[in-house]
Design a protein around this motif. Structure first.
Motif, short mmCIF file in Angstrom:
data_model
loop_
_atom_site.label_atom_id
_atom_site.label_comp_id
_atom_site.label_asym_id
_atom_site.label_seq_id
_atom_site.Cartn_x
_atom_site.Cartn_y
_atom_site.Cartn_z
N UNK A 66 -72.05 29.37 19.13
CA UNK A 66 -70.84 29.67 20.28
C UNK A 66 -70.25 28.15 18.55
N UNK A 67 -70.47 27.89 18.00
CA UNK A 67 -70.43 27.15 16.78
C UNK A 67 -69.67 27.14 15.38
N UNK A 68 -68.63 26.56 14.93
CA UNK A 68 -67.89 27.59 13.81
C UNK A 68 -68.90 26.92 12.49
N UNK A 69 -69.40 26.48 12.27
CA UNK A 69 -70.25 25.71 11.25
C UNK A 69 -70.56 27.72 10.49
N UNK A 70 -70.84 27.92 9.17
CA UNK A 70 -71.27 29.28 8.39
C UNK A 70 -72.41 29.50 9.17
N UNK A 71 -72.13 30.78 8.65
CA UNK A 71 -74.00 31.74 9.37
C UNK A 71 -75.04 30.68 8.68
N UNK A 72 -74.92 30.49 7.17
CA UNK A 72 -76.31 30.00 6.93
C UNK A 72 -76.81 28.34 7.38
N UNK A 73 -75.74 27.59 8.02
CA UNK A 73 -76.04 26.83 8.49
C UNK A 73 -76.38 27.10 9.92
#
Length: 293
Positions: free
Chosen positions: A70-77
Motif C-alpha cells: 500500500x506504500x508509495x515507494x517505486x516498484x523496485x523498492x
C-alpha cells in the motif's frame, strides 16, 4: 458475522483485509494461518470472517505485506521490501532444509547462485504452507521467484559485462535514458545493481536502436561478449530474454508490489514461467554458456 458470545470493547481502524477488536474477556481460538492455539482479548479477523482469526505473529506478517504493497515507494523498492519479508517468514533451519530439497529435486539448481537458490527455496517452502489457505496473500512468494531471476540476470549478464568493459569510457552511455543505469553499474560495480526494469530497457534498446548499437561503447561491448555464448540469439532477440523479463515484471512482480492481492493461481503461473520445463530461468542459464570451439 461476529459470534454472539464475543463482547467487543473497542474496534480498531481496519488495515487492508485485517480488522482488530478488543474483547471484554479473553477468548481461545486457533490461528487459521499457522494453526496454533491461542487465547487473547485482542481479536484479529481476516476479511471480516470471525472463523479466520489470526495470532499476533501472523497478523504482523500479513500487516507488513499490506503496508509494503500500500506504500508509495517505486516498484523496485517495494519488491525488495517484500523479498525481505519473504525471507523473514521462515527460520534459517527451514530455509536450509528447503534449499537441500530444491538441490535434490532439481539438478539444474546447482547452476544457480546461492542467493537465487535461497529465494526460490524459500518461496517454495512458504507456498506449501499457503496451499491450505490458497486465498491468502501470495505476493512475497511471487516476489521471491522474481528476485531469483533478477539476481541471476545481474550475475550472468551484467557482472561479466563489467569485466569485459573494464577501463572503457562509459561517460556518454551513463547519460542515456534507456540504459544509463546499466552503464553506471558497469563503470562502478560497487553500486546497487540495476533492477529488472532497467535490464529490460537495456535489452530492448539493444534490439531496436541500430544507431545506438553502432555508437554506444556499452552496447558494442555487450554484443561482442554475447557473440561467444551458445544462446546468444535468445538473449538478443526482443521476443526472447527481454520478452520473458517483461512478462515476469508486468504480470507478476509489479502487481505483487502493489495493492493487488495475488493468490495460488498467480504463484503457479509465475512458477511455471520461471521454473517450468521451458522456464525462463533455465533458458537464461543455458543461453549464457560460452561456446566451446
Amino acid at each position: 458475522m461476529k459470534p454472539v458470545s464475543f463482547e467487543i470493547e473497542k474496534v480498531y481502524p481496519p488495515r487492508g483485509p485485517l480488522q482488530q477488536y478488543r474483547l471484554l474477556q479473553s477468548a481461545a481460538f486457533n490461528c487459521f494461518r499457522c494453526g496454533q492455539s491461542k487465547k487473547s482479548k485482542l481479536a484479529t479477523v481476516y476479511r471480516e470472517d470471525w472463523s479466520r482469526r489470526l495470532c499476533n505473529g501472523c497478523y504482523g506478517r500479513l500487516l507488513s505485506i499490506h503496508e509494503v504493497k500500500a506504500g508509495t515507494a517505486p516498484e523496485d523498492e517495494r519488491a525488495d521490501a517484500l523479498a525481505s519479508v519473504l525471507l523473514g517468514l521462515v527460520s534459517k533451519d527451514e530455509i536450509a532444509q528447503a534449499e537441500r530439497l530444491l538441490r535434490v529435486s532439481e539438478r539444474r539448481a546447482e547452476l544457480l547462485s546461492p542467493e537465487a537458490i535461497r529465494f526460490i527455496s524459500t518461496s517454495e517452502h512458504v507456498s506449501k504452507h499457503l496451499a491450505s489457505q490458497p486465498e491468502l496473500e501470495w505476493s512475497p512468494a511471487v516476489i521471491g521467484l522474481c528476485k531469483s531471476v533478477e539476481l541471476e540476470a545481474v550475475r550472468l549478464l551484467l557482472r561479466p559485462l563489467v569485466s569485459h568493459l573494464d577501463g572503457a569510457d562509459l561517460t556518454v552511455d551513463r547519460a542515456d535514458k534507456d540504459y544509463g543505469r546499466v552503464a553506471a553499474f558497469c563503470a562502478d560495480p560497487t553500486r546497487r545493481p540495476p533492477e529488472l526494469g532497467a535490464i529490460i530497457h537495456f535489452l530492448r534498446t539493444l534490439a531496436n536502436s541500430k544507431q545506438r548499437r553502432q555508437q554506444s561503447v556499452l552496447l558494442q561491448g555487450f554484443l561482442t561478449m554475447v557473440s561467444s555464448w551458445s544462446g546468444s540469439h535468445w538473449v538478443l532477440d526482443e521476443n526472447g530474454l527481454a520478452a520473458f523479463l517483461n512478462v515476469l515484471t508486468n504480470d507478476y512482480r509489479n502487481p505483487a508490489a502493489h495493492t493487488t492481492e495475488l493468490g495460488h493461481a498467480e504463484y503457479a503461473r509465475c512458477r511455471d514461467l520461471v521454473l517450468g520445463a521451458d522456464g525462463g530461468l533455465w533458458k537464461l542459464l543455458v543461453s549464457t554458456v560460452r561456446h566451446r570451439s
